[in-house]
Design an enzyme around this catalytic site. Structure first.
Site, PDB file in Angstrom:
ATOM      1  CE  LYS A  11      -4.275  -2.076   1.867  1.00 18.11           C
ATOM      2  NZ  LYS A  11      -5.582  -1.936   2.824  1.00 18.11           N
ATOM      3  CG  PHE A  59     -13.384   2.336   7.053  1.00 22.39           C
ATOM      4  CD1 PHE A  59     -12.547   1.528   5.318  1.00 22.39           C
ATOM      5  CD2 PHE A  59     -14.069   1.557   7.784  1.00 22.39           C
ATOM      6  CE1 PHE A  59     -13.119  -0.024   5.606  1.00 22.39           C
ATOM      7  CE2 PHE A  59     -13.873  -0.062   7.952  1.00 22.39           C
ATOM      8  CZ  PHE A  59     -13.868  -0.982   6.305  1.00 22.39           C
ATOM      9  NE  ARG A  87      -6.569 -11.953   5.258  1.00 20.28           N
ATOM     10  CZ  ARG A  87      -7.251 -11.298   4.560  1.00 20.28           C
ATOM     11  NH1 ARG A  87      -7.488 -10.381   4.453  1.00 20.28           N
ATOM     12  NH2 ARG A  87      -8.208 -11.178   5.751  1.00 20.28           N
ATOM     13  CB  THR A  93      -7.498  -5.425   9.382  1.00 17.69           C
ATOM     14  OG1 THR A  93      -7.700  -6.899   8.858  1.00 17.69           O
ATOM     15  CG2 THR A  93      -7.605  -4.341   8.671  1.00 17.69           C
ATOM     16  NE  ARG A 104      -2.366  -5.320   7.218  1.00 20.82           N
ATOM     17  CZ  ARG A 104      -3.376  -6.529   6.512  1.00 20.82           C
ATOM     18  NH1 ARG A 104      -4.343  -7.197   7.170  1.00 20.82           N
ATOM     19  NH2 ARG A 104      -3.980  -4.956   5.545  1.00 20.82           N
ATOM     20  CG  HIS A 117      -4.738  -6.183  -0.634  1.00 18.65           C
ATOM     21  ND1 HIS A 117      -6.485  -6.066   0.241  1.00 18.65           N
ATOM     22  CD2 HIS A 117      -4.909  -7.153  -1.537  1.00 18.65           C
ATOM     23  CE1 HIS A 117      -7.048  -7.625  -0.447  1.00 18.65           C
ATOM     24  NE2 HIS A 117      -6.201  -7.733  -1.507  1.00 18.65           N
TER      25      HIS A 117
HETATM   26  N1  ATP Z   1     -11.960   0.493  10.847  1.00 25.27           N
HETATM   27  C1  ATP Z   1     -11.594   0.914  10.064  1.00 25.27           C
HETATM   28  N2  ATP Z   1     -11.458   1.960   9.364  1.00 25.27           N
HETATM   29  C2  ATP Z   1     -10.300   2.065   8.670  1.00 25.27           C
HETATM   30  N3  ATP Z   1     -10.031   1.663   7.650  1.00 25.27           N
HETATM   31  C3  ATP Z   1      -9.900   0.212   7.489  1.00 25.27           C
HETATM   32  C4  ATP Z   1     -10.999  -0.453   8.471  1.00 25.27           C
HETATM   33  N4  ATP Z   1     -11.968  -1.454   8.432  1.00 25.27           N
HETATM   34  C5  ATP Z   1     -11.105  -1.844   6.919  1.00 25.27           C
HETATM   35  N5  ATP Z   1     -10.063  -0.511   6.962  1.00 25.27           N
HETATM   36  C6  ATP Z   1      -9.331  -0.851   5.608  1.00 25.27           C
HETATM   37  O1  ATP Z   1     -10.170  -1.582   4.117  1.00 25.27           O
HETATM   38  C7  ATP Z   1      -8.894  -2.829   4.782  1.00 25.27           C
HETATM   39  C8  ATP Z   1     -10.175  -3.403   4.018  1.00 25.27           C
HETATM   40  O2  ATP Z   1     -10.983  -4.061   4.991  1.00 25.27           O
HETATM   41  P1  ATP Z   1     -11.339  -5.463   5.224  1.00 25.27           P
HETATM   42  O3  ATP Z   1     -11.934  -6.004   6.657  1.00 25.27           O
HETATM   43  O4  ATP Z   1     -11.450  -6.743   3.964  1.00 25.27           O
HETATM   44  O5  ATP Z   1      -8.930  -5.787   6.070  1.00 25.27           O
HETATM   45  P2  ATP Z   1      -8.214  -6.742   5.675  1.00 25.27           P
HETATM   46  O6  ATP Z   1      -8.709  -7.820   4.701  1.00 25.27           O
HETATM   47  O7  ATP Z   1      -7.292  -7.737   6.523  1.00 25.27           O
HETATM   48  O8  ATP Z   1      -6.788  -5.882   4.616  1.00 25.27           O
HETATM   49  P3  ATP Z   1      -6.780  -6.276   3.431  1.00 25.27           P
HETATM   50  O9  ATP Z   1      -8.229  -6.582   2.035  1.00 25.27           O
HETATM   51  O10 ATP Z   1      -7.008  -4.851   2.639  1.00 25.27           O
HETATM   52  O11 ATP Z   1      -5.720  -7.220   3.222  1.00 25.27           O
HETATM   53  C9  ATP Z   1      -7.761  -2.557   5.119  1.00 25.27           C
HETATM   54  O12 ATP Z   1      -7.442  -3.323   5.264  1.00 25.27           O
HETATM   55  C10 ATP Z   1      -8.005  -1.525   5.910  1.00 25.27           C
HETATM   56  O13 ATP Z   1      -6.995  -1.035   4.725  1.00 25.27           O
END
Ligand code: ATP
EC number: 2.7.4.6
Length: 139
Positions: A11, A59, A87, A93, A104, A117
């Site tokens: 990212k 968000f 993962r 996350t 991370r 991601h």
């Molecule tokens: N509560 C939150 N506040 C701000 N940003 C968030 C929040 N939850 C998720 N995100 C952002 O959105 C992205 C996608 O959310 P998701 O729940 O799919 O998490 P993830 O699967 O761990 O991340 P990614 O899909 O990026 O691998 C996260 O990586 C993060 O950058």
């Protein structure tokens, strides 16, 4: 266990901080083969398409703005059990909840600027890989 593929994207925060090389090294040392890789810039519209599943989340607008704020490095990776193992390698996350030694834990700054991601299923890995690499030969 079968060899399969996952999709990842370093990212903007991690690319801007000069951490791409260190992250790619961790990925290769964990046994992932890089199938495809490039450096790219997402427009806000394209970022919105990539994260369309989060369109109703509070968000979403900030996420699209952030994901288009600087260069990213998308990659297709291959390994046995690729999606689940990747993962594990990237960690939770929320970087404050990420395990020691994860990408991370080492490089993320916040929930949104969380360095990397990783696809959450084989199906999404295929969709996300096509989003960036459709029409290109893969080897
Ligand atoms: N509560 C939150 N506040 C701000 N940003 C968030 C929040 N939850 C998720 N995100 C952002 O959105 C992205 C996608 O959310 P998701 O729940 O799919 O998490 P993830 O699967 O761990 O991340 P990614 O899909 O990026 O691998 C996260 O990586 C993060 O950058």
């Amino acid at each position: 266990m079968a060899t399969n593929r996952t999709f990842t994207m370093i990212k903007p925060d991690a690319v801007a901080d000069g951490n791409s090389g260190a992250i790619i090294k961790m990925i290769e040392e964990a046994g992932f083969r890089i199938v495809a890789m490039k450096k790219a810039l997402l427009t806000q519209t394209r970022a919105g398409e990539f994260y369309a599943v989060h369109a109703e989340r509070p968000f979403y607008a900030d996420l699209c703005e952030y994901m288009s704020s600087g260069a990213i490095v998308p990659m297709i990776l291959e390994k046995e059990n690729a999606v689940a193992d990747f993962r594990k390698l990237i960690g939770a996350t929320d970087p404050t909840k990420a395990d020691e030694g994860t990408i991370r834990k080492l490089f993320a700054k916040s929930m949104s600027a969380n360095a990397i991601h990783g696809s959450d299923s084989d199906e999404n890995a295929a969709i996300e890989s096509s989003f960036f690499f459709a029409g290109l030969e893969q080897f």
